[in-house]
Design an enzyme around this catalytic site. Structure first.
Site, PDB file in Angstrom:
ATOM      1  N   GLU A  44      -5.785   2.553  -3.161  1.00  0.00           N
ATOM      2  CA  GLU A  44      -4.876   1.408  -3.235  1.00  0.00           C
ATOM      3  C   GLU A  44      -5.286   0.545  -4.414  1.00  0.00           C
ATOM      4  O   GLU A  44      -6.351   0.733  -5.004  1.00  0.00           O
ATOM      5  CB  GLU A  44      -4.934   0.575  -1.946  1.00  0.00           C
ATOM      6  CG  GLU A  44      -6.305  -0.035  -1.675  1.00  0.00           C
ATOM      7  CD  GLU A  44      -6.392  -0.710  -0.332  1.00  0.00           C
ATOM      8  OE1 GLU A  44      -5.649  -0.296   0.578  1.00  0.00           O
ATOM      9  OE2 GLU A  44      -7.206  -1.635  -0.180  1.00  0.00           O
ATOM     10  N   ASN A  75      -5.748  -3.530  -5.249  1.00  0.00           N
ATOM     11  CA  ASN A  75      -5.732  -4.907  -4.765  1.00  0.00           C
ATOM     12  C   ASN A  75      -5.383  -5.815  -5.933  1.00  0.00           C
ATOM     13  O   ASN A  75      -6.134  -5.922  -6.909  1.00  0.00           O
ATOM     14  CB  ASN A  75      -7.099  -5.276  -4.184  1.00  0.00           C
ATOM     15  CG  ASN A  75      -7.330  -4.604  -2.844  1.00  0.00           C
ATOM     16  OD1 ASN A  75      -6.565  -4.787  -1.908  1.00  0.00           O
ATOM     17  ND2 ASN A  75      -8.365  -3.793  -2.754  1.00  0.00           N
ATOM     18  N   PHE A 129     -21.489  -6.083  17.153  1.00  0.00           N
ATOM     19  CA  PHE A 129     -20.972  -6.845  16.020  1.00  0.00           C
ATOM     20  C   PHE A 129     -19.834  -7.776  16.418  1.00  0.00           C
ATOM     21  O   PHE A 129     -18.939  -8.059  15.622  1.00  0.00           O
ATOM     22  CB  PHE A 129     -20.512  -5.920  14.892  1.00  0.00           C
ATOM     23  CG  PHE A 129     -21.619  -5.130  14.268  1.00  0.00           C
ATOM     24  CD1 PHE A 129     -22.335  -5.630  13.201  1.00  0.00           C
ATOM     25  CD2 PHE A 129     -21.962  -3.884  14.773  1.00  0.00           C
ATOM     26  CE1 PHE A 129     -23.377  -4.908  12.637  1.00  0.00           C
ATOM     27  CE2 PHE A 129     -23.000  -3.142  14.215  1.00  0.00           C
ATOM     28  CZ  PHE A 129     -23.712  -3.663  13.142  1.00  0.00           C
ATOM     29  N   GLU A 135      -2.459   8.659   6.537  1.00  0.00           N
ATOM     30  CA  GLU A 135      -2.884   9.597   5.519  1.00  0.00           C
ATOM     31  C   GLU A 135      -4.079  10.401   6.018  1.00  0.00           C
ATOM     32  O   GLU A 135      -4.737  10.026   6.989  1.00  0.00           O
ATOM     33  CB  GLU A 135      -3.249   8.870   4.229  1.00  0.00           C
ATOM     34  CG  GLU A 135      -4.444   7.945   4.357  1.00  0.00           C
ATOM     35  CD  GLU A 135      -4.718   7.166   3.078  1.00  0.00           C
ATOM     36  OE1 GLU A 135      -3.844   7.150   2.193  1.00  0.00           O
ATOM     37  OE2 GLU A 135      -5.798   6.573   2.967  1.00  0.00           O
ATOM     38  N   GLU A 176      -8.869   1.033  -6.236  1.00  0.00           N
ATOM     39  CA  GLU A 176      -9.844   1.619  -5.321  1.00  0.00           C
ATOM     40  C   GLU A 176      -9.625   3.123  -5.189  1.00  0.00           C
ATOM     41  O   GLU A 176      -8.482   3.594  -5.124  1.00  0.00           O
ATOM     42  CB  GLU A 176      -9.760   0.949  -3.951  1.00  0.00           C
ATOM     43  CG  GLU A 176      -9.986  -0.567  -4.018  1.00  0.00           C
ATOM     44  CD  GLU A 176     -10.207  -1.174  -2.655  1.00  0.00           C
ATOM     45  OE1 GLU A 176      -9.996  -0.480  -1.640  1.00  0.00           O
ATOM     46  OE2 GLU A 176     -10.596  -2.359  -2.600  1.00  0.00           O
ATOM     47  N   LYS A 200       0.814  -1.219   0.000  1.00  0.00           N
ATOM     48  CA  LYS A 200       0.000   0.000   0.000  1.00  0.00           C
ATOM     49  C   LYS A 200       0.849   1.271   0.000  1.00  0.00           C
ATOM     50  O   LYS A 200       0.464   2.283  -0.576  1.00  0.00           O
ATOM     51  CB  LYS A 200      -0.949  -0.008   1.207  1.00  0.00           C
ATOM     52  CG  LYS A 200      -1.819  -1.258   1.319  1.00  0.00           C
ATOM     53  CD  LYS A 200      -2.635  -1.505   0.068  1.00  0.00           C
ATOM     54  CE  LYS A 200      -3.586  -2.682   0.214  1.00  0.00           C
ATOM     55  NZ  LYS A 200      -2.979  -3.984   0.068  1.00  0.00           N
TER      56      LYS A 200
END
Length: 662
Positions: free
Chosen positions: A288, A290, A348, A200, A275, A116
């Site tokens: 990034e 993938n 969750f 970032e 992305e 990345k």
């Protein structure tokens, strides 16, 4: 073309790759760990090879074991799926050295784009729009705080080798950077074997939109439209759709062309995803790339008709792309939800255990179900808790959403916690339906967490009417009454009482062919029609002509109706029975407020307090790791620790006591 392919993965993605291989006439080899012995992917493949213990670091992440399995079975190529070794340059290189094809991009492209930090540097050098940030190595917490302060809050802390939301944190203060940096590096090391992170600027109200690219080994690269992946929780995608309702044609074309240009820069030769973060003004920034197949690839396949796994296999076999950019047409709309073994009502938290029931809508031209489990499968603490990717297709967005909502109503999971009701709530939310979404959607709409779904009055009354019909038919069966299915003769009059959430609703019920008519309070009569019979787990019928699907089950004092994400426990009684029920004492649950309980099965990473220590509300008490994610447990109120019952390294069961308070 290859004769035999090994899938270096597990679960639903391994099963999905096997399906394409079967269609192409290619034999498959599965690999499995101790925890996956007997798993669906192992049974679907033509051969299966055991590769080690349950922990991924001892099985699915061991390059030597995968290569050895290829040699032992004669597999000519390996499809890595996603996660695990899918973006590991050393793995691709090891296969190449062994004379085994890697069904993915070349090692140099993985190195350039898979990291990345390096990918952002390369994108910036190539003139691609990137988010402001610090891409160098970060020495420690103090340096991370300094860098974040210079960039300006809020910032994103993200694992360099990461993906799937792991090793990722948003920080809005120096304190949050310090804590987030530690957790992100730990998660990155545990999940990817690489603890590097970068920082970032975090773009407020962003959309997450990605471009699917496809390249071959002959310099051809095309893009297959975009996917909207903005519905996220903790940076883990929850709902994806294709195309995006936000992009105009000019932005779509610009993003696609930029993604292709970046791919060509690194000689990209497989399926991959570029992305972007997209702002409210449609400005977009490279996030990034993938260098693998994405979890959400089915929605692209549904609207393009292109099998991405097949294309990856053909590219790895050195075939040229048979598809040109002008051949790519987007047909209709597709939506995907990720069904997870987790408990939304309890924050969750992951859920593990045996899948006692697992049923959902049958696959068709408009429904796709990518799963790696069957009834009886064990959901392990060692891997990602995904049960299924349930997808729908429609001629437009509204139809695709309606189709998927109905499929969720037809989903029955028992034995473990799951997020099906929450997914229904998202799809039914007016803001989601309007397309007014961002990556903050879930945090903004459920700021205090998800506590269950409350249906609007009209839909609740419809569910009450369904419960009434079910109650009537259950009572008829219990009393061995024959004849038509309607009001039993023993009911004293037409007035009944429905009790829901301790509130009483007066019902006026009349018999009708194929069902009954139910009036709730002073409202209009609801005409309920269905062929439902006692014992059937799903109600399928109509209410005032509108199709209704619900999961139903008998309760000791009534009927449970699960519909639209809501679980309604309805008791239908005669007025006299309701009067007597009011006199019954209420049994209160035990007071557990003096205990910190482990919310899910997991491993204790750390205990932050000691016996006799005073704590403040919100203070971190312990960190528990489950399914590769660290969960910080905090004090709900001020208090004093009476006794610490757990220590670092302990493996705890759900509701096991970690701390006692005075």
């Amino acid at each position: 073309m290859f004769d035999k392919i090994l899938i270096a993965n597990r679960g639903e993605i391994a099963c999905r790759v096997i399906k394409t291989c079967r269609r192409l006439g290619i034999k498959t080899v599965a690999v499995y760990s101790d925890a996956d012995d007997g798993a669906l992917h192992m049974r679907m493949a033509d051969e299966a090879v055991h590769i080690g213990a349950a922990a991924a670091a001892e099985s699915y992440l061991v390059i030597e074991k995968i290569v050895a399995a290829c040699k032992a079975t004669g597999a000519q190529a390996v499809h890595p799926g996603y996660g695990f070794l899918s973006e590991n340059r050393k793995f691709a290189a090891a296969l190449k050295e062994a004379g085994i094809a890697f069904i993915g991009p070349n090692p140099d492209a993985i190195y350039a784009m898979g990291d990345k930090i390096e990918s952002k540097k390369l994108a910036k050098q190539a003139g691609v729009s990137t988010v402001p940030g610090y891409l160098g190595a970060i020495g420690g917490t103090d340096e991370a705080v300094k860098i974040a302060t210079e960039i300006g809050f809020p910032v994103m802390i993200k694992a360099s080798a990461g993906g799937g939301g792991k090793g990722m944190r948003i920080a809005r203060s120096a304190d949050e950077v310090a804590q987030g940096f530690s957790s992100a590096t730990n998660e990155a090391k545990n999940s990817f074997g690489d603890d590097r992170v970068f920082i970032e600027k975090y773009i407020e109200q962003p959309r997450h939109i990605e471009i699917q690219v496809l390249g071959d080994k002959h310099g051809n690269v095309i893009y297959l439209g975009e996917r909207e992946c903005s519905i996220q929780r903790r940076h883990q995608k929850v709902v994806e759709e294709a195309p995006s309702s936000f992009l105009d044609e000019a932005t779509r074309k610009a993003m696609g062309e930029q993604a292709v240009a970046l791919s060509k820069t690194v000689n990209y030769d497989s399926a991959g995803t570029v992305e972007f973060i997209v702002g409210p003004d449609r400005s977009f920034y490279f996030l990034e790339m993938n260098t693998r197949l994405q979890v959400e690839h089915p929605v692209t396949e549904l609207i393009t008709g292109i099998d991405l796994v097949e294309q990856m296999i053909r590219v790895a076999a050195n075939e040229k792309l048979a598809i040109k950019q002008d051949d790519v047409k987007l047909d209709g709309w597709a939506v995907e939800v990720r069904i997870y073994a987790e408990d939304p009502v309890r924050g969750f938290l992951p859920s593990t255990g045996r899948l006692a029931r697992w049923r959902t809508a049958e696959e068709s031209k408009v429904i796709r179900n990518d799963t790696g489990v069957v009834e009886g499968s064990e959901i392990s603490m060692f891997y990602d808790p995904m049960i299924s990717k349930l997808c729908s297709w429609g001629k437009d967005r509204a139809q695709a959403i309606e189709t998927l909502s109905a499929a969720l109503d037809e989903t029955w999971i028992a034995g473990i916690g799951h997020n099906v009701n929450f997914l229904s709530a998202v799809l039914d939310h007016p803001r989601f339906r309007s397309g007014d979404i961002s990556t903050n959607f879930i945090a903004e709409e459920w700021p205090n967490g998800y506590a269950g779904t409350v249906l609007p009055e009209e839909r609740q009354n419809s569910a009450l009417a369904v419960a009434t019909l079910i109650h009537i038919r259950n009572e008829l069966r219990a009393r061995h009454l024959g004849g038509k299915l309607g009001l039993p003769e023993w009911v004293p009059g037409e007035e009944w009482i429905a009790i829901l959430n301790k509130r009483e609703y007066k019902l006026s019920v009349s018999d009708a062919e194929g069902g009954c008519d139910v009036k709730v309070g002073k409202g209009k009569a609801l005409k309920v029609r269905s062929g439902w019979k006692p014992g059937e787990p799903f109600f399928r019928g109509t209410v005032n002509g509108a199709t209704v699907v619900a999961r139903v089950s008998a309760r000791p004092d009534g009927v449970r109706v699960v519909h639209g994400g809501a679980e309604l426990d309805v008791a239908v009684r005669t007025p006299r029975a309701a009067e007597l029920a009011r006199l019954m004492p209420e049994k209160l649950p035990p007071d557990m407020s003096k205990y910190l309980l482990c919310p899910m099965p997991g491993l204790v990473v750390s205990i932050a307090v000691a016996d006799g220590e005073a704590v403040k509300a919100g203070q971190a008490l312990a960190v528990v790791e489950a399914m590769k994610m660290e969960n910080v447990l905090r004090a709900e109120r001020d208090g004093t620790v009476k006794k610490v019952n757990a220590k670092k390294g302990d493996s705890l069961a759900v509701d096991q006591v970690i701390l006692e308070f005075a």
